[in-house]
Design an enzyme around this catalytic site. Sequence first.
Site, PDB file in Angstrom:
ATOM      1  CG  ASN A   1      -0.226   0.149   2.497  1.00  0.00           C
ATOM      2  OD1 ASN A   1       0.595   0.494   2.905  1.00  0.00           O
ATOM      3  ND2 ASN A   1      -0.176  -1.128   3.039  1.00  0.00           N
TER       4      ASN A   1
ATOM      5  CE  LYS B   1       9.166 -13.704 -13.651  1.00  0.00           C
ATOM      6  NZ  LYS B   1       9.280 -13.272 -14.283  1.00  0.00           N
TER       7      LYS B   1
ATOM      8  N   PRO C   1      -3.845 -11.468  10.906  1.00  0.00           N
ATOM      9  CG  PRO C   1      -1.999 -11.977  12.365  1.00  0.00           C
ATOM     10  CD  PRO C   1      -2.364 -12.614  10.550  1.00  0.00           C
TER      11      PRO C   1
ATOM     12  CB  ILE D   1      -1.567  -6.571  14.468  1.00  0.00           C
ATOM     13  CG1 ILE D   1      -0.846  -7.327  13.128  1.00  0.00           C
ATOM     14  CG2 ILE D   1      -0.071  -6.219  16.383  1.00  0.00           C
ATOM     15  CD1 ILE D   1       0.840  -6.718  12.750  1.00  0.00           C
TER      16      ILE D   1
ATOM     17  CE  LYS E   1      -9.378  -3.028  13.769  1.00  0.00           C
ATOM     18  NZ  LYS E   1      -7.569  -2.980  12.733  1.00  0.00           N
TER      19      LYS E   1
HETATM   20  N1  CTP Z   1      -3.935  -2.861  12.116  1.00  0.00           N
HETATM   21  C1  CTP Z   1      -3.980  -4.168  12.487  1.00  0.00           C
HETATM   22  N2  CTP Z   1      -3.151  -5.119  12.032  1.00  0.00           N
HETATM   23  C2  CTP Z   1      -4.439  -5.539  10.710  1.00  0.00           C
HETATM   24  C3  CTP Z   1      -5.029  -4.463  10.137  1.00  0.00           C
HETATM   25  C4  CTP Z   1      -5.012  -3.121  11.195  1.00  0.00           C
HETATM   26  O1  CTP Z   1      -2.901  -4.006  13.657  1.00  0.00           O
HETATM   27  N3  CTP Z   1      -4.134  -6.841  10.602  1.00  0.00           N
HETATM   28  C5  CTP Z   1      -3.862  -1.873  12.723  1.00  0.00           C
HETATM   29  C6  CTP Z   1      -3.905  -0.546  11.870  1.00  0.00           C
HETATM   30  O2  CTP Z   1      -1.905  -0.403  12.221  1.00  0.00           O
HETATM   31  C7  CTP Z   1      -3.986   0.789  12.885  1.00  0.00           C
HETATM   32  C8  CTP Z   1      -5.584  -0.325  13.152  1.00  0.00           C
HETATM   33  O3  CTP Z   1      -5.773  -1.417  12.702  1.00  0.00           O
HETATM   34  O4  CTP Z   1      -3.902   1.368  13.783  1.00  0.00           O
HETATM   35  C9  CTP Z   1      -6.844   0.233  11.829  1.00  0.00           C
HETATM   36  O5  CTP Z   1      -6.379  -0.293  10.553  1.00  0.00           O
HETATM   37  P1  CTP Z   1      -7.098   0.019   9.292  1.00  0.00           P
HETATM   38  O6  CTP Z   1      -6.879  -0.363   8.439  1.00  0.00           O
HETATM   39  O7  CTP Z   1      -7.120   1.806   9.114  1.00  0.00           O
HETATM   40  O8  CTP Z   1      -8.822  -0.687   9.630  1.00  0.00           O
HETATM   41  P2  CTP Z   1      -9.312  -1.916   8.765  1.00  0.00           P
HETATM   42  O9  CTP Z   1      -8.821  -2.939  10.363  1.00  0.00           O
HETATM   43  O10 CTP Z   1      -8.537  -2.319   8.188  1.00  0.00           O
HETATM   44  O11 CTP Z   1     -10.702  -2.346   8.994  1.00  0.00           O
HETATM   45  P3  CTP Z   1     -11.054  -1.363   7.842  1.00  0.00           P
HETATM   46  O12 CTP Z   1     -11.099  -2.297   6.572  1.00  0.00           O
HETATM   47  O13 CTP Z   1     -12.587  -1.138   8.378  1.00  0.00           O
HETATM   48  O14 CTP Z   1     -10.668   0.006   7.111  1.00  0.00           O
END
Ligand code: CTP
Length: 398
Positions: free
Chosen positions: A208, A286, A304, A306, A342
Site C-alpha cells: 500500500n 515465480k 491477524p 495486531i 478493536k
Molecule cells: N491494524 C493492525 N493489524 C491489521 C490491520 C490493522 O494492527 N491486520 C491496525 C493498524 O495499524 C491501525 C488500525 O489497525 O492502527 C486500523 O487499521 P485500518 O486499516 O484503518 O482498519 P481496518 O482494520 O483495515 O478496518 P477497515 O477494513 O474498516 O478499514
Amino acid sequence: MLDGKRILLIVGGGIAAFKALDLIRRLRERGAVVTPVLTRAAEEFVTPLSASALAAHKVYRDLFDLTDEAEMGHIELSRAADLVLVAPATADLMGKMASGLADDLASTLLMATDKRVLIAPAMNLRMWLHPAVQRNLALLKGDGVLIAGPNEGEMACGEYGPGRMAEPPEIVAAVEAALAEGPLKGRHVIVTSGPTHEPIDPVRYIANRSSGAQGAALARALTGLGADVTFVTGPAEVPPPGGVRVIRVETAQQMLEAVEAALPADAAVFAAAVADWRVANAAERKMKKDGSGRPPTLEFSENPDILARVSQLDEGRPCLVIGFAAETDDLVVNATAKRARKGCDWIVANDVSPATGIMGGDENAVTLITAAGAEQWPRMGKDQVANRLAQLISKALA
Ligand code: CTP
C-alpha cells in the site's frame, strides 16, 4: 546543570573552532566531563594542548593511535559519553555523517555511537544555503540528530547571513535540553510503522502507499520525551529515526510476531498500514504466464489484526493502546466503531481520500477518538501531530 554528564566533544576544522575552547570551559563550569576529539583540520585552528588543558582531559586525535586503541578503543570511546557534541560541525563533517562515511576518528565515532548526537553547524552562508548541505541537514534531522543554530550574523569572511556557529551559552543550553530526563524516561513504547508487503510469489507482492512518515515522526517524538522505543517497521520509504530499537519486518504475520516479542510495554501505537489480506496461494516459484491468456486467480486469507490482538490481551496488555484509522468516508462514525470493535483506548483517525494528499505527504489532519469523544485537530505537519500525540501519551502514562 550537567553534573557528571560525559560529553564527547568533536571539534571540526573551521574558524569557529576557537569558540570550542570557550564551550569546553562553560560545559565544565556546569559540571560536565568533556572529552575532546580534534579532527586534523581542527588542529589548524586550535591546538590539542589548549583543548586538553581546558578540558583537563586527554585529547583524542587519530583513529590509528595504537596507544589509545589499547587504552580505550574507538567503539568504547563513542559509547562512554552521555552525548556526542559536534562543534563546530563543518559542511564536510555533516556530509560525512549524512552519507555514512567513516574515514577518520571523528566520523568513525559518529557512526559507532549509540548516544544522542547534537551538532552546531558553522560555515560560510553560501555553503550553508547550498542544496547539498540543506539536503544533508534534512537527512541528519531524519536520523534524529539534534541541531543547535546556526545563527545569522557577520561571518569571519565579512559576509552577512546564516552560518555563524551558535554561541557557546546557546550550545550549553541545547546540551542541557538534550540530556534533560524526559517525562517518558523508563517507559517502553512499541510503535508499528510503514506498509506490509504480502508476497504473491518470490518477486511480486501486494503493498500500500504508506510511507512510514507518521510512524517515524511518532517514534522520534516519543524518544525525544525520553521513552525507550521499539520501532517495528515494514518496508517504509522514510528511514527509522535514530535512538530507537528497530525491528524490520515484511509481512503482517512477521509484524505480529515482532510486536508480541517486544511486549511488555507501557504503551503501544499502531501506526502501520497493515495489509488486511495475504495471498493464501502464494507461489514458491515465480508465476509464469501459461499461454492461455487467462490471468491467475489469487486467493486471500485474512491477516491477524495486531492492534485488536494486543488491545484484547488478558495479561500483559499495555496501559495505553492506540490505533490509527485510515478512512475515506464517514471518518468519525467509522473510526468510533473501529475503536469499539478493536478494543483500543484511542484511535487517531485520518482522512486518506486522494484529494487530501495525506497518504505519502508531509501533513496530516487527524481526529482523536477516545472514550470522551472525538476531537478534531487542525491540519498540521506529521511531526507536529507526532509531538502532540507524544505529549498526550506522556500525560496519560504519568
Ligand atoms: N491494524 C493492525 N493489524 C491489521 C490491520 C490493522 O494492527 N491486520 C491496525 C493498524 O495499524 C491501525 C488500525 O489497525 O492502527 C486500523 O487499521 P485500518 O486499516 O484503518 O482498519 P481496518 O482494520 O483495515 O478496518 P477497515 O477494513 O474498516 O478499514
